[in-house]
Write a protein that holds these residues in place. Structure first.
Motif, mmCIF file in Angstrom:
data_model
loop_
_atom_site.group_PDB
_atom_site.id
_atom_site.type_symbol
_atom_site.label_atom_id
_atom_site.label_comp_id
_atom_site.label_asym_id
_atom_site.label_seq_id
_atom_site.Cartn_x
_atom_site.Cartn_y
_atom_site.Cartn_z
ATOM 1 N N ASP A 29 0.838 -1.197 0.000
ATOM 2 C CA ASP A 29 0.000 0.000 0.000
ATOM 3 C C ASP A 29 0.878 1.255 0.000
ATOM 4 O O ASP A 29 2.105 1.173 0.022
ATOM 5 C CB ASP A 29 -0.990 -0.013 1.171
ATOM 6 C CG ASP A 29 -0.349 0.086 2.541
ATOM 7 O OD1 ASP A 29 0.811 0.543 2.660
ATOM 8 O OD2 ASP A 29 -1.010 -0.293 3.523
ATOM 9 N N SER A 83 -3.869 -4.415 -2.741
ATOM 10 C CA SER A 83 -4.142 -3.427 -1.692
ATOM 11 C C SER A 83 -4.361 -2.074 -2.334
ATOM 12 O O SER A 83 -3.731 -1.748 -3.337
ATOM 13 C CB SER A 83 -2.950 -3.331 -0.725
ATOM 14 O OG SER A 83 -2.684 -4.573 -0.139
ATOM 15 N N ASP A 84 -5.243 -1.264 -1.720
ATOM 16 C CA ASP A 84 -5.416 0.095 -2.223
ATOM 17 C C ASP A 84 -4.515 1.049 -1.442
ATOM 18 O O ASP A 84 -3.763 0.639 -0.554
ATOM 19 C CB ASP A 84 -6.887 0.522 -2.192
ATOM 20 C CG ASP A 84 -7.463 0.671 -0.788
ATOM 21 O OD1 ASP A 84 -6.693 0.702 0.209
ATOM 22 O OD2 ASP A 84 -8.689 0.778 -0.677
ATOM 23 N N THR A 86 -5.073 3.152 0.861
ATOM 24 C CA THR A 86 -5.326 3.319 2.292
ATOM 25 C C THR A 86 -5.021 2.065 3.099
ATOM 26 O O THR A 86 -5.173 2.056 4.312
ATOM 27 C CB THR A 86 -6.788 3.730 2.548
ATOM 28 O OG1 THR A 86 -7.640 2.674 2.102
ATOM 29 C CG2 THR A 86 -7.137 5.035 1.844
ATOM 30 N N ASP A 88 -6.518 -0.990 2.597
ATOM 31 C CA ASP A 88 -7.539 -2.030 2.486
ATOM 32 C C ASP A 88 -7.074 -3.025 1.429
ATOM 33 O O ASP A 88 -6.526 -2.635 0.398
ATOM 34 C CB ASP A 88 -8.886 -1.436 2.085
ATOM 35 C CG ASP A 88 -9.493 -0.588 3.187
ATOM 36 O OD1 ASP A 88 -9.297 -0.927 4.366
ATOM 37 O OD2 ASP A 88 -10.143 0.412 2.860
ATOM 38 N N SER A 89 -7.290 -4.308 1.682
ATOM 39 C CA SER A 89 -6.807 -5.342 0.777
ATOM 40 C C SER A 89 -7.900 -6.338 0.463
ATOM 41 O O SER A 89 -8.845 -6.519 1.230
ATOM 42 C CB SER A 89 -5.633 -6.095 1.403
ATOM 43 O OG SER A 89 -4.579 -5.227 1.702
ATOM 44 N N ALA A 90 -7.753 -7.010 -0.678
ATOM 45 C CA ALA A 90 -8.632 -8.105 -1.069
ATOM 46 C C ALA A 90 -7.762 -9.300 -1.413
ATOM 47 O O ALA A 90 -6.718 -9.152 -2.045
ATOM 48 C CB ALA A 90 -9.492 -7.717 -2.257
ATOM 49 N N THR A 106 -11.838 -9.256 2.365
ATOM 50 C CA THR A 106 -11.317 -7.900 2.325
ATOM 51 C C THR A 106 -11.013 -7.421 3.719
ATOM 52 O O THR A 106 -11.582 -7.911 4.692
ATOM 53 C CB THR A 106 -12.297 -6.926 1.661
ATOM 54 O OG1 THR A 106 -13.534 -6.971 2.377
ATOM 55 C CG2 THR A 106 -12.530 -7.276 0.202
ATOM 56 N N GLY A 107 -10.123 -6.491 3.814
ATOM 57 C CA GLY A 107 -9.791 -5.908 5.112
ATOM 58 C C GLY A 107 -8.316 -5.569 5.196
ATOM 59 O O GLY A 107 -7.562 -5.878 4.288
ATOM 60 N N PRO A 108 -7.927 -4.924 6.252
ATOM 61 C CA PRO A 108 -6.517 -4.530 6.404
ATOM 62 C C PRO A 108 -5.636 -5.716 6.763
ATOM 63 O O PRO A 108 -6.083 -6.729 7.189
ATOM 64 C CB PRO A 108 -6.557 -3.535 7.550
ATOM 65 C CG PRO A 108 -7.853 -3.755 8.256
ATOM 66 C CD PRO A 108 -8.752 -4.442 7.307
#
Length: 108
Positions: A29, A83-84, A86, A88-90, A106-108
């Motif tokens: 990220d 990951s984006d 911020t 957040d990941s998938a 999804t989630g950190p």
């Protein structure tokens, strides 16, 4: 300065007794936190029990706990992660050898 000087020493991502399989994935990220994703096999069984696992290595050098994302007993393979900005990941993977059956978390 040599490019090799920038590399840190190697460390085991998987827990003791487990080994990575398939193709591990890495996603970073904007803050420099790294999401590591892999399929791990349990070496203590005659049949290699597989799990999709993740771990975060934070930009400050610390590592998070290993997280198991797939359900126990499922046949899992080919995890992918992204990951984006911020953090957040998938994570998605194939499950039970069914073409088109993809699970995601999804989630950190």
């Amino acid at each position: 300065m040599s490019a090799e000087a920038a590399w840190t020493s190697a460390w085991n991502v998987s827990a003791s007794g487990w080994t990575a399989a398939d193709s591990p994935k890495v996603s970073v990220d904007r803050q420099g936190d790294v999401l590591l994703t892999w399929t791990a096999g349990d070496l203590s069984t005659t049949y290699s029990y597989q799990r999709v696992q993740t771990r975060v290595k934070f930009a400050n050098g610390t590592t998070g706990a290993i997280r198991t994302l797939s359900p126990d007993g499922a046949s899992v393979a080919w995890p992918e992660a992204d990951s984006d900005d911020t953090g957040d990941s998938a994570v998605v993977w194939e499950e039970d050898s069914h073409p088109g059956t993809i699970k995601s978390v999804t989630g950190p």
